[in-house]
Design a protein around this motif. Structure first.
Motif, PDB file in Angstrom:
ATOM      1  N   GLN A 184       0.811  -1.214   0.000  1.00  0.00           N
ATOM      2  CA  GLN A 184       0.000   0.000   0.000  1.00  0.00           C
ATOM      3  C   GLN A 184       0.846   1.267   0.000  1.00  0.00           C
ATOM      4  O   GLN A 184       0.328   2.356  -0.266  1.00  0.00           O
ATOM      5  N   ASP A 185       2.135   1.138   0.256  1.00  0.00           N
ATOM      6  CA  ASP A 185       3.014   2.305   0.316  1.00  0.00           C
ATOM      7  C   ASP A 185       3.863   2.485  -0.942  1.00  0.00           C
ATOM      8  O   ASP A 185       4.705   3.391  -0.996  1.00  0.00           O
ATOM      9  N   ASN A 186       3.673   1.618  -1.927  1.00  0.00           N
ATOM     10  CA  ASN A 186       4.459   1.681  -3.153  1.00  0.00           C
ATOM     11  C   ASN A 186       3.615   1.228  -4.336  1.00  0.00           C
ATOM     12  O   ASN A 186       2.586   0.556  -4.164  1.00  0.00           O
ATOM     13  N   ASP A 187       4.076   1.568  -5.546  1.00  0.00           N
ATOM     14  CA  ASP A 187       3.511   0.963  -6.735  1.00  0.00           C
ATOM     15  C   ASP A 187       3.912  -0.507  -6.774  1.00  0.00           C
ATOM     16  O   ASP A 187       4.893  -0.928  -6.135  1.00  0.00           O
ATOM     17  N   ASN A 188       3.172  -1.303  -7.542  1.00  0.00           N
ATOM     18  CA  ASN A 188       3.373  -2.751  -7.585  1.00  0.00           C
ATOM     19  C   ASN A 188       3.378  -3.243  -9.023  1.00  0.00           C
ATOM     20  O   ASN A 188       2.617  -2.742  -9.859  1.00  0.00           O
ATOM     21  N   ILE A 189       4.195  -4.255  -9.282  1.00  0.00           N
ATOM     22  CA  ILE A 189       4.135  -4.950 -10.563  1.00  0.00           C
ATOM     23  C   ILE A 189       4.032  -6.442 -10.275  1.00  0.00           C
ATOM     24  O   ILE A 189       4.817  -6.999  -9.507  1.00  0.00           O
ATOM     25  N   ALA A 190       3.014  -7.079 -10.846  1.00  0.00           N
ATOM     26  CA  ALA A 190       2.749  -8.497 -10.601  1.00  0.00           C
ATOM     27  C   ALA A 190       2.923  -9.276 -11.891  1.00  0.00           C
ATOM     28  O   ALA A 190       2.600  -8.792 -12.979  1.00  0.00           O
ATOM     29  N   ILE A 191       3.413 -10.509 -11.758  1.00  0.00           N
ATOM     30  CA  ILE A 191       3.552 -11.387 -12.915  1.00  0.00           C
ATOM     31  C   ILE A 191       2.995 -12.750 -12.556  1.00  0.00           C
ATOM     32  O   ILE A 191       3.199 -13.254 -11.453  1.00  0.00           O
ATOM     33  N   THR A 192       2.262 -13.338 -13.502  1.00  0.00           N
ATOM     34  CA  THR A 192       1.544 -14.582 -13.230  1.00  0.00           C
ATOM     35  C   THR A 192       1.890 -15.670 -14.236  1.00  0.00           C
ATOM     36  O   THR A 192       2.368 -15.403 -15.338  1.00  0.00           O
ATOM     37  N   ILE A 193       1.613 -16.892 -13.833  1.00  0.00           N
ATOM     38  CA  ILE A 193       1.628 -18.018 -14.760  1.00  0.00           C
ATOM     39  C   ILE A 193       0.679 -17.713 -15.926  1.00  0.00           C
ATOM     40  O   ILE A 193      -0.241 -16.897 -15.805  1.00  0.00           O
ATOM     41  N   SER A 194       0.908 -18.349 -17.051  1.00  0.00           N
ATOM     42  CA  SER A 194       0.073 -18.127 -18.237  1.00  0.00           C
ATOM     43  C   SER A 194      -1.417 -18.170 -17.902  1.00  0.00           C
ATOM     44  O   SER A 194      -1.902 -19.079 -17.220  1.00  0.00           O
ATOM     45  N   SER A 195      -2.137 -17.201 -18.407  1.00  0.00           N
ATOM     46  CA  SER A 195      -3.587 -17.157 -18.179  1.00  0.00           C
ATOM     47  C   SER A 195      -4.304 -18.309 -18.867  1.00  0.00           C
ATOM     48  O   SER A 195      -5.478 -18.577 -18.568  1.00  0.00           O
TER      49      SER A 195
END
Length: 274
Positions: free
Chosen positions: A72-83
């Motif tokens: 909540q105190d920073n920007d975030n980048i998420a990466i996931t297994i293939s959709s």
């Protein structure tokens, strides 16, 4: 510092000098459930799945788990297994919407169209670019471009779990078991799994994968290998690369629970950039 979050299919539980965490996938049978996080007994899981006749399946992280992982105190980048292999990407996208409704910071979500060590390459690149001071949007653009320059192959001598999940046909599963084949698999451009070769030995399968890597542009860049208790095959593949590219940056690690489930006992996943 921008936070990196991946689901546990990445095989990576910590990244040096990075604000990083994972959210777990689960492997489920009628008798047992395995949560893919640090400390899970992968050997016991693999042995159990080898002998059980029960059906098994996987479950992706839910929206609440993704939300809890966002900073909540920073920007975030998420990466996931293939959709196209899991609902993890969709859950992360829904969590992103909820997070941004209540928070001034932002979330970017990337569909890796892959799993395991190819995601490891993406995470390494994220951490490097964040240390260089890139803002969230530029970071997302750079990673989207990097995804066009990485690839993954896998080797497996059993496809029981893939068949259980509907990723391949039961007929192919039977053929592999009866003929004791080593299968060479690849991902399609949209992140699905396809079998591209059937070999009589794992050594031949490793050679075929290396040929495919060269055909698709590998020139000695990074290689990341994850294996399911196959040190011998991993060493053979490592030596194949080093013979032609002595300076190649190669790192190896054991598969965690999710990727062990897919490649099964003695399976290997090989990712590289080019």
């Amino acid at each position: 510092m921008i936070k990196i979050i991946s689901d546990s299919s990445s095989n990576v539980f910590e990244v040096a000098d990075a604000n990083y965490t994972t959210v777990p996938l689960k492997i489920i049978t009628s008798e047992k459930e395995y949560i893919d996080k640090e400390g899970v007994d992968v050997r016991e899981m693999v042995d159990f799945l080898l002998q059980t006749k029960e059906k098994s399946s996987t479950a992706c992280p839910n929206i609440a788990e993704w939300l809890e992982a966002f900073d909540q105190d920073n920007d975030n980048i998420a990466i996931t297994i293939s959709s196209n292999l899991s609902g993890s990407y969709n859950a992360a996208m829904q969590a992103k919407e909820l997070f941004e409704e209540e928070n001034d910071h932002k979330v970017e979500v990337i569909d890796s169209h892959s799993t395991g060590p190819e995601m490891e390459l993406h995470i390494e690149m994220m951490a490097k670019l964040i240390r260089e001071g890139l803002d969230l949007k530029t970071l997302k653009d750079r990673i989207d471009d990097y995804l066009k320059h990485t690839n993954v192959f896998f080797l497996t001598s059993s496809v029981k779990n893939l068949a259980n999940n509907g990723r391949i046909t039961r007929f192919l599963c039977t053929v592999v078991d009866v003929l004791k084949l080593s299968m060479v698999g690849a991902r399609t451009s949209d992140g699905r799994i396809e079998i591209i070769n059937k070999c009589r030995t794992s050594k031949k399968a490793c050679q075929k994968i290396f040929e495919e890597m060269l055909n698709k542009g590998y020139q000695g860049g990074k290689v990341r290998i994850a294996h399911c208790f196959n040190e011998k095959g991993t060493k053979y593949f490592h030596d194949l690369i080093k013979e032609k590219f002595p300076d190649a940056d190669i790192k190896e690690r054991l598969c965690t629970a999710l990727d062990s489930y897919y490649v099964e006992h003695e399976g290997i996943i090989i990712a590289y950039d080019y």
